[in-house]
Write a protein that holds these residues in place. Sequence first.
Motif, PDB file in Angstrom:
ATOM      1  N   SER A   1       0.832  -1.213   0.000  1.00  0.00           N
ATOM      2  CA  SER A   1       0.000   0.000   0.000  1.00  0.00           C
ATOM      3  C   SER A   1       0.860   1.253   0.000  1.00  0.00           C
ATOM      4  O   SER A   1       0.508   2.257  -0.635  1.00  0.00           O
ATOM      5  N   LYS A   2       1.992   1.206   0.687  1.00  0.00           N
ATOM      6  CA  LYS A   2       2.888   2.372   0.663  1.00  0.00           C
ATOM      7  C   LYS A   2       3.427   2.613  -0.739  1.00  0.00           C
ATOM      8  O   LYS A   2       3.502   3.765  -1.197  1.00  0.00           O
ATOM      9  N   HIS A   3       3.771   1.528  -1.449  1.00  0.00           N
ATOM     10  CA  HIS A   3       4.272   1.679  -2.816  1.00  0.00           C
ATOM     11  C   HIS A   3       3.190   2.275  -3.712  1.00  0.00           C
ATOM     12  O   HIS A   3       3.470   3.172  -4.520  1.00  0.00           O
ATOM     13  N   TRP A   4       1.947   1.796  -3.537  1.00  0.00           N
ATOM     14  CA  TRP A   4       0.878   2.307  -4.392  1.00  0.00           C
ATOM     15  C   TRP A   4       0.618   3.784  -4.105  1.00  0.00           C
ATOM     16  O   TRP A   4       0.390   4.570  -5.034  1.00  0.00           O
ATOM     17  N   VAL A   5       0.612   4.195  -2.841  1.00  0.00           N
ATOM     18  CA  VAL A   5       0.381   5.597  -2.512  1.00  0.00           C
ATOM     19  C   VAL A   5       1.468   6.483  -3.114  1.00  0.00           C
ATOM     20  O   VAL A   5       1.196   7.601  -3.570  1.00  0.00           O
ATOM     21  N   ARG A   6       2.700   5.964  -3.165  1.00  0.00           N
ATOM     22  CA  ARG A   6       3.783   6.730  -3.794  1.00  0.00           C
ATOM     23  C   ARG A   6       3.699   6.675  -5.316  1.00  0.00           C
ATOM     24  O   ARG A   6       4.183   7.588  -6.001  1.00  0.00           O
ATOM     25  N   ASN A   7       3.075   5.615  -5.851  1.00  0.00           N
ATOM     26  CA  ASN A   7       2.971   5.423  -7.305  1.00  0.00           C
ATOM     27  C   ASN A   7       1.533   5.048  -7.664  1.00  0.00           C
ATOM     28  O   ASN A   7       1.269   3.941  -8.154  1.00  0.00           O
ATOM     29  N   PRO A   8       0.587   5.950  -7.433  1.00  0.00           N
ATOM     30  CA  PRO A   8      -0.826   5.590  -7.618  1.00  0.00           C
ATOM     31  C   PRO A   8      -1.176   5.362  -9.079  1.00  0.00           C
ATOM     32  O   PRO A   8      -0.636   6.006  -9.976  1.00  0.00           O
ATOM     33  N   THR A   9      -2.103   4.435  -9.281  1.00  0.00           N
ATOM     34  CA  THR A   9      -2.556   4.145 -10.646  1.00  0.00           C
ATOM     35  C   THR A   9      -3.865   4.871 -10.972  1.00  0.00           C
ATOM     36  O   THR A   9      -4.385   4.739 -12.083  1.00  0.00           O
ATOM     37  N   ILE A  10      -4.421   5.576 -10.001  1.00  0.00           N
ATOM     38  CA  ILE A  10      -5.484   6.560 -10.210  1.00  0.00           C
ATOM     39  C   ILE A  10      -5.048   7.811  -9.451  1.00  0.00           C
ATOM     40  O   ILE A  10      -4.154   7.735  -8.597  1.00  0.00           O
ATOM     41  N   PRO A  11      -5.638   8.973  -9.718  1.00  0.00           N
ATOM     42  CA  PRO A  11      -5.195  10.182  -9.015  1.00  0.00           C
ATOM     43  C   PRO A  11      -5.382  10.067  -7.501  1.00  0.00           C
ATOM     44  O   PRO A  11      -6.498   9.851  -7.021  1.00  0.00           O
ATOM     45  N   LEU A  12      -4.307  10.178  -6.753  1.00  0.00           N
ATOM     46  CA  LEU A  12      -4.364  10.034  -5.300  1.00  0.00           C
ATOM     47  C   LEU A  12      -5.285  11.087  -4.685  1.00  0.00           C
ATOM     48  O   LEU A  12      -6.045  10.797  -3.752  1.00  0.00           O
ATOM     49  N   GLY A  13      -5.234  12.305  -5.217  1.00  0.00           N
ATOM     50  CA  GLY A  13      -6.085  13.367  -4.695  1.00  0.00           C
ATOM     51  C   GLY A  13      -7.545  13.188  -5.045  1.00  0.00           C
ATOM     52  O   GLY A  13      -8.400  13.941  -4.552  1.00  0.00           O
ATOM     53  N   GLY A  14      -7.851  12.214  -5.886  1.00  0.00           N
ATOM     54  CA  GLY A  14      -9.231  11.969  -6.283  1.00  0.00           C
ATOM     55  C   GLY A  14      -9.891  10.853  -5.505  1.00  0.00           C
ATOM     56  O   GLY A  14     -10.919  10.330  -5.929  1.00  0.00           O
TER      57      GLY A  14
END
Length: 521
Positions: free
Chosen positions: A194-207
């Motif tokens: 989950s930490k990797h995904w938050v640093r490299n999101p595949t959808i807009p993190l702010g969305g």
Amino acid sequence: MHPMRRISAFRLLLSIHVLVGTITTASSGVAAERAALAVARESITSSELKRHVEVLADDSFEGREAGSRGGRAASLYLAREFERHKLKPAGDQGTYFQSFFGNCRNVLGLIEGSDPELKQPYVVICGHYDHVGYGSRRNSNGPTGYIHNGADDNASGAAAVLEAIEAIVSVAEPPKRSILFALWDSEENGLNGSKHWVRNPTIPLGGITAAINLDMVGRLRNERLTIYGTRTSTGLRRLVCEANRRCDLLLDFDWTMNDDSDHHSFFAAGIPVMMFHTGLHEDYHRPSDDAAKVNAAGIERIARLLFNTTLALADAPQPQRFRSQSRQEFSSMRESAERALPPLPGRLGVQWRRPEPSDAEPGVRLETVNAGSAADRAGLKPDDRIVRFAGEPVDPHRFGEHVLAAPNPVEAEIRRPGEDEPRTVRLALTGQPLRVGIAWRVDEAEPTLVQIVRVTPGSPAASAGIRLFDRIYEVNGERFSSIDEFGRLMATDEPLKLLAETQGRMRMIELTPLKVGGSAE
């Protein structure tokens, strides 16, 4: 009748007919939608959940250690389930996988929202699928060297996510917002997936409007589910409790927010989160955490709650907003924030004997008079009998209510043993008259609820079954948006219907306020 009047009357009748038909059609549409959602929710079954847990917790996956042969085999199983339900791949290069740290990989799939304006922001539903393999001194509670199947930790959470996916895709109209389903790898090594995904999101993190994480939901006991994170956004407690109405779980809302599962990766990024959890047990991180010990019927109820909650988030008119104050709210603060108010002193200060069926004398006979009380100050004594109070004959079964609602000061007529004539006394009661018998406060994380922090014994509230720490959601079917609005809705002599919640469970409470008298002056 004039011809034009006949036409006007006909048009009026036609308009009424069309309006009634429209309302009936709309009502039928709502009923059909609810029925369809019920069918989808009930498609989540303990047998299917048990099958998923048994597959993921099978010895052939060798404990699903992150990056291992068994872990990658488990990720293939999950990706095939995503593909079977026609989720859109949301990983790397059009696949369901997001690779990191060599052979580790998250499994990611998307349901696109149906509303062009609301399909972003997103809702994230997640849980980790890895476990600790054969165990080591670092991650096992022993014995090591044996397959740790992790049926509860966290095949149970992954299974619940899979069943929620199947239910959601079966609904004819997709939810308005898009939903990302994520099953993380390498949670056991420090929330790496989950930490990797938050640093490299595949959808807009702010969305992302909210994330729900399921970790260890396979040992439901005493119907109790712990939910973390509801304070990270305004109104989450209300949302999940309303989603619980058809699941009827006991919900414990824990203020703790530790970095011990994947929801914390989103919390650290300022995203509203919740985590569902059924608690630790003696098989935690041991080879004995096997599928046979999982409560599949319990996971079914939790997965159905997940279904309801996910759709509520995905169809909400407004997205959730992160509540930054939650970063400074800790479990140790909960007791202080939810403390009860001290009881009110007795208005009259007496105890009286309940009448026996054979007791033909009117009124109530006093057993004790508290020193310094209103009764003591007026000279009342044990064995006095109060026969009239505030100008009315005393009903022995409702005398406590008479006292609570009485004006101040008030007159009472008493009969004293050994005296032929009754005497009239003037009582300066303690405190103000009460109509309902409750006190409340508002939690800033839930401004559209009030929390009951005092219930006066003998009051209509106590008789109706209102409990300390209940939350009130509606008054006579009306919601309220502030403590002042709640007070206005309660300011009536008419019967009240209160929608109350206790530990996540809703119930309707009916009571009639006392009619408060005026001053005796």
